[in-house]
Scaffold this active site. Structure first.
Site, short mmCIF file in Angstrom:
data_model
loop_
_atom_site.label_atom_id
_atom_site.label_comp_id
_atom_site.label_asym_id
_atom_site.label_seq_id
_atom_site.Cartn_x
_atom_site.Cartn_y
_atom_site.Cartn_z
N GLU A 261 0.88 -1.17 0.00
CA GLU A 261 0.00 0.00 0.00
C GLU A 261 0.91 1.22 0.00
O GLU A 261 1.74 1.38 0.89
CB GLU A 261 -0.90 0.00 1.24
CG GLU A 261 -1.83 1.20 1.27
CD GLU A 261 -2.42 1.42 2.64
OE1 GLU A 261 -2.55 2.60 3.03
OE2 GLU A 261 -2.75 0.44 3.32
N CYS A 298 -3.92 7.31 5.50
CA CYS A 298 -3.76 7.01 4.08
C CYS A 298 -5.02 7.36 3.30
O CYS A 298 -5.03 7.25 2.07
CB CYS A 298 -3.40 5.55 3.88
SG CYS A 298 -4.33 4.42 4.90
#
Length: 494
Positions: A261, A298
């Site tokens: 990620e 995020c």
């Protein structure tokens, strides 16, 4: 507060590194926090990988019930460490106590979620084709990949770190785990690593089921990824580091999967009727999502697309006031704060970008002030898509909905995309939806992307560069399948 030793963990052995030294820094005060942690090197990687490889066959043969009990034992130990964890995490990261307390619960909750999935698995085979016309029966099962390397994240020192989702899902899958601890919170890593190691011992499992090393990414991290005994990687972090890891894994004689990620700006699409009806309430909620956690999630919304007009002007005025009133907050590390400041400066120096508001500078040694900017769609280019990791968002003023959809088609892959639509916007939203399905792993309606619920339906992933593999997720029960592969058993005797 539990005493910290500064040691890494190779199986059950506590080992002092001999390489470069790191210490945590309290971003609120700038104070260095003992103890000192020294990096490991090739010898430590070799020992950890050898132990993991030795442990693999025995650990993969454990029953789902035994692995479930093991995961629950880790969760129980972390529950018992809550006070120590909250104290150390807040000191190492500057995150507020309620946030850290919630993250302890999230970390233990996802361990228990995977334990529940193991118990509900329904047997070793996920699909069966019965014998037909004299042909053999075929049963499909899943087998674990092998030892997995996990890289802890800076912004979630518990939920995406030593015993976070990557570790929990790999252990649930039947894979030993070697964690590279994050330099930003080494004491937190030691506390959690001890808890996992103790649970391994008490469960009677081979010691190589878990190890934790300190070291830098370009040397120790790449050594882990390229060790032939490591068969998968879980990573959460920067785009540059994720790409380096993925490249190293792909260049092995036998490449392995990397689930990284990396980067997301989480675009928001404000359709006209929603903007007209939402008013200051919509603007306040948007500002709250931008500044949540000092913008260090995020999933903070870093881009907004909307059609120009008086309603958008009113939204921007209200959002600017909310951003200007934000008190700021400590940022996780000096490096993150420095990169954030540089990103905002790039916006300020862009000839076509207008800075609408800056928040207040926080009373912290390491911190950042929120920022809100705007640009006309005709001047929006690839350079303005880049993630600025912090409490900053750029609003793109579009001429019409066709231009909104056109710009959406040109965006990079994202973890999330958000639509705010009023009743009269439904047709436009329906036209936009197929574009967003190609763009993001999670589509949010009339809400905000910050906050990722841990459950069975959640997808925390997305097309590149949000992740290196858009087919899966790092949050939720589907995460287990990253560290397994299917095997068909044809004509096998029962």
């Amino acid at each position: 507060m539990a005493q910290l030793s500064g040691h890494m963990m190779i199986g059950f052995e506590r080992v002092a590194g001999t390489g470069a030294a790191v210490t945590a820094i309290d971003p609120r005060t700038g104070e260095r926090l003992g103890p000192e942690y020294r990096y490991g090197g090739e010898a430590e990687v070799e020992r950890a990988c050898a132990l993991a490889d030795e442990a693999f066959d025995a650990y993969r043969a454990t029953t789902p019930e035994r692995r479930a009990a093991f995961l629950e034992a880790i969760a129980g130990k972390l529950d018992g460490l809550t006070d120590d964890l909250v104290g150390r995490v807040t000191s190492e990261t500057g995150l507020p106590v309620p946030r850290v307390t919630g993250e302890v619960a999230r970390t233990t909750g996802q361990l228990r979620l995977f334990a529940g999935d193991l118990r509900a698995g329904g047997g070793p085979f996920v699909s069966v084709d019965p014998a037909d016309d004299g042909g053999p029966e075929i049963r499909q099962g899943r087998v674990p990949l092998g030892p997995v390397a996990v890289f802890g994240a800076s912004n979630f020192p518990l939920a995406f770190s030593v015993a976070g989702g990557d570790t929990a899902s790999a252990l649930a899958a039947g894979c030993p785990v070697i964690v590279k601890a994050h330099d930003a919170h080494p004491g937190t890593c030691e506390l959690v690593g001890r808890a996992v190691s103790e649970a391994v011992r008490e469960a009677g499992l081979p010691e190589g089921v878990f190890s934790m090393l300190y070291g830098d990414g370009p040397t120790l991290g790449i050594a882990l990824v390229t060790d032939p005994r490591v068969q998968g990687v879980g990573f959460t972090g920067s785009r540059a580091a994720g790409l380096a890891i993925a490249k190293a894994a792909a260049n092995r004689p036998r490449p392995i999967p990397v689930y990284a990620e990396m980067s997301s700006v989480n675009p928001v699409f404000l359709l006209p009727e929603a903007v007209a009806a939402g008013g200051s309430e919509l603007a306040g909620a948007f500002a709250g999502s931008v500044t949540l956690g000092a913008g260090q999630f995020c999933t903070n919304p870093g881009l907004v697309f909307a059609v120009r007009g008086p309603e958008l002007d009113a939204f921007l005025d209200a959002a600017a006031k909310a951003i200007a009133a934000d008190p700021g907050a400590p940022m996780l590390t000096p490096g993150i704060a420095r990169a954030y400041a540089e990103g905002v400066v790039r916006l300020e120096r862009h000839p076509d970008v207008e800075i609408l508001a800056r928040g207040r500078e926080p009373d912290a040694a390491v911190g950042g002030a929120a920022a809100l900017a705007a640009v006309d769609a005709g001047h929006f280019g690839p350079g303005l898509q880049e993630e600025i990791f912090g409490a900053c968002s750029l609003v793109v003023r579009c001429e019409d909905l066709a231009q909104v959809a056109g710009l959406a088609r040109g965006l990079e892959g994202q973890l999330t995309a958000t639509i705010h639509a009023g009743p009269g916007d439904r047709e436009a939203a329906a036209r936009l939806l197929p574009v967003l399905e190609r763009l993001a792993g999670r589509i949010v309606w009339d809400g905000w992307p910050t906050g990722v619920r841990v459950g069975h339906a959640m997808v925390h992933g997305g097309p590149f560069p949000a992740t290196s593999d858009a087919r899966t997720t790092s949050v939720g029960s589907l995460a287990i399948e990253r560290f397994q592969r299917p095997v068909a058993y044809q004509g096998a005797r029962r």
